[in-house]
Design a protein around this motif. Structure first.
Motif, short mmCIF file in Angstrom:
data_model
loop_
_atom_site.label_atom_id
_atom_site.label_comp_id
_atom_site.label_asym_id
_atom_site.label_seq_id
_atom_site.Cartn_x
_atom_site.Cartn_y
_atom_site.Cartn_z
N SER A 19 0.84 -1.19 0.00
CA SER A 19 0.00 0.00 0.00
C SER A 19 0.88 1.24 0.00
CB SER A 19 -0.92 0.01 1.22
OG SER A 19 -1.69 1.20 1.27
N TRP A 20 0.57 2.16 -0.91
CA TRP A 20 1.25 3.45 -0.96
C TRP A 20 0.33 4.51 -0.38
CZ3 TRP A 20 1.29 6.77 -5.99
CH2 TRP A 20 1.87 8.02 -5.72
N ASP B 13 -6.49 8.38 -1.12
CA ASP B 13 -5.47 8.51 -0.06
C ASP B 13 -4.32 7.56 -0.29
OD1 ASP B 13 -7.11 10.36 1.18
OD2 ASP B 13 -7.85 8.95 2.69
N ALA B 14 -4.58 6.42 -0.97
CA ALA B 14 -3.56 5.39 -1.12
C ALA B 14 -3.82 4.59 -2.39
CB ALA B 14 -3.55 4.47 0.09
N GLU B 15 -2.82 3.82 -2.81
CA GLU B 15 -2.97 2.87 -3.90
C GLU B 15 -2.46 1.51 -3.43
OE1 GLU B 15 -2.01 3.78 -7.92
OE2 GLU B 15 -2.20 5.94 -7.61
N LEU B 16 -3.00 0.46 -4.04
CA LEU B 16 -2.68 -0.91 -3.64
C LEU B 16 -1.96 -1.66 -4.75
CD1 LEU B 16 -6.08 -1.89 -1.98
CD2 LEU B 16 -3.95 -1.27 -0.80
N ALA B 17 -1.05 -2.53 -4.34
CA ALA B 17 -0.37 -3.42 -5.28
C ALA B 17 -0.54 -4.86 -4.83
CB ALA B 17 1.11 -3.09 -5.38
N ALA C 229 3.09 -10.47 5.25
CA ALA C 229 2.23 -9.40 5.79
C ALA C 229 2.11 -8.25 4.80
CB ALA C 229 2.82 -8.90 7.10
N LEU C 230 0.96 -7.59 4.83
CA LEU C 230 0.76 -6.37 4.04
C LEU C 230 1.75 -5.31 4.51
CD1 LEU C 230 -2.59 -4.74 3.06
CD2 LEU C 230 -0.82 -3.34 4.15
N ARG C 231 2.32 -4.58 3.58
CA ARG C 231 3.29 -3.54 3.92
C ARG C 231 2.83 -2.20 3.36
NH1 ARG C 231 5.35 -5.77 8.13
NH2 ARG C 231 6.55 -7.67 7.74
N VAL C 232 3.14 -1.12 4.11
CA VAL C 232 2.71 0.23 3.75
C VAL C 232 3.91 1.16 3.71
CG1 VAL C 232 1.25 2.19 4.40
CG2 VAL C 232 0.48 -0.15 4.87
N VAL D 200 9.72 7.31 -8.35
CA VAL D 200 10.80 6.33 -8.47
C VAL D 200 11.07 5.67 -7.12
CG1 VAL D 200 13.27 6.05 -8.95
CG2 VAL D 200 11.87 7.47 -10.46
N ARG D 201 11.01 6.43 -6.04
CA ARG D 201 11.25 5.83 -4.72
C ARG D 201 10.22 4.77 -4.37
NH1 ARG D 201 12.19 8.43 0.63
NH2 ARG D 201 10.71 10.07 0.06
N LEU D 202 8.99 4.94 -4.86
CA LEU D 202 7.96 3.92 -4.64
C LEU D 202 8.33 2.63 -5.36
CD1 LEU D 202 5.15 3.08 -3.56
CD2 LEU D 202 4.22 3.91 -5.75
N MET D 203 8.84 2.76 -6.58
CA MET D 203 9.21 1.57 -7.34
C MET D 203 10.47 0.93 -6.75
SD MET D 203 6.59 1.92 -9.00
CE MET D 203 6.57 0.42 -9.98
N GLU D 204 11.38 1.74 -6.21
CA GLU D 204 12.54 1.16 -5.51
C GLU D 204 12.08 0.36 -4.29
OE1 GLU D 204 16.42 3.59 -5.45
OE2 GLU D 204 14.86 5.12 -5.47
N TRP D 205 11.12 0.91 -3.54
CA TRP D 205 10.57 0.21 -2.38
C TRP D 205 9.88 -1.07 -2.81
CZ3 TRP D 205 5.27 -0.46 -0.93
CH2 TRP D 205 5.07 -0.93 0.38
N SER D 206 9.16 -1.03 -3.93
CA SER D 206 8.50 -2.24 -4.45
C SER D 206 9.52 -3.33 -4.74
CB SER D 206 7.71 -1.90 -5.72
OG SER D 206 6.75 -0.91 -5.50
N LEU D 207 10.63 -2.95 -5.36
CA LEU D 207 11.70 -3.91 -5.65
C LEU D 207 12.26 -4.49 -4.36
CD1 LEU D 207 13.54 -1.87 -8.42
CD2 LEU D 207 12.26 -3.97 -8.80
N ALA D 208 12.44 -3.64 -3.36
CA ALA D 208 12.99 -4.11 -2.09
C ALA D 208 12.03 -5.07 -1.38
CB ALA D 208 13.29 -2.91 -1.18
#
Length: 226
Positions: free
Chosen positions: A100-101, A111-115, A122-125, A146-154
């Motif tokens: 969740s972003w 307010d947020a988006e989901l992947a 566990a769900l991560r935010v 870009v930082r969101l996609m970096e976090w997704s990769l991590a």
């Protein structure tokens, strides 16, 4: 069809429905497909939060990907992140690890988006102000930071070669360059394809000094591409 090789990135200008069946397995998929909600453009706006620039409506968000396309994507990697997963819940297997972003602002937008992810856990935010898109250089109506996609990769511990079959303006590719991953991107809009190529070139020109570069990633090629 056009193919660009930039560092450890291979970028295809074309329809992913034609290209995906010709690509072998990759280490991960991180993507943000069209949701089918008509967000392929938007008028310019202004507000006390700064508003947003306008984008021409191009029609690519008139429908969401088919079950067949998602099945092909899931067959290519065991680690998969699909942003907008709530729009595709009827087409994807049940899973526990959603992402969740939290966009860090409470305005008249989501307010947020989901992947959706293919992994258990566990769900991560992450809380990341949507204004980061402007700091990256807003060039696409549904662009992710870009930082969101970096976090997704991590979150999936991505390494090796990462695929994005709906590349758009290339944010996932830039994140892969920063993380030291190889990248395969597919985009059917020629203007956004060129923007993605330029952003990825700039990412290589301004490497993150804290990222240890791996050995060159394995090269993926399409049948008939030499």
């Amino acid at each position: 069809m056009r193919v660009e090789h930039i560092g450890d990135c291979t970028l295809y200008l074309g329809d992913c429905r034609d290209i995906l069946p010709t690509i072998g397995r990759v280490d991960a998929v991180v993507t943000d497909p069209p949701y089918g909600i008509g967000r392929d453009g938007k008028p310019r706006s202004s507000s006390r939060h700064g508003g947003h620039k306008g984008y021409e409506f191009r029609g690519w968000d008139d429908g969401r990907p088919s079950q067949e396309t998602f099945s092909t994507i899931l067959s290519l990697a065991s680690s998969v992140v699909i942003w907008g997963g709530n729009y595709f819940a009827d087409l994807l297997p049940a899973t526990s690890k959603w992402l969740s972003w939290d966009k860090g602002q409470r305005i008249d937008q989501a307010d947020a988006e989901l992947a959706w992810t293919s992994l258990s856990g566990a769900l991560r935010v992450i809380t990341l102000n949507r204004a980061e898109i402007n700091q990256d250089g807003a060039v696409h109506p549904t662009q992710k930071p870009v930082r969101l996609m970096e976090w997704s990769l991590a979150q999936i511990n991505a390494s090796g070669v990462v695929l994005d079959p709906f590349m758009g303006s290339g944010s996932t590719g830039v994140a892969c360059v920063r993380r030291g991953c190889g990248f395969v991107g597919i985009e059917r809009d020629a203007e956004y394809f060129d923007i993605a190529c330029e952003r990825i070139r700039k990412a290589y020109a301004q490497p993150d000094m804290f990222v240890e570069r791996p050995a060159p990633a394995k090269q993926l090629s399409m049948l008939g591409d030499e």
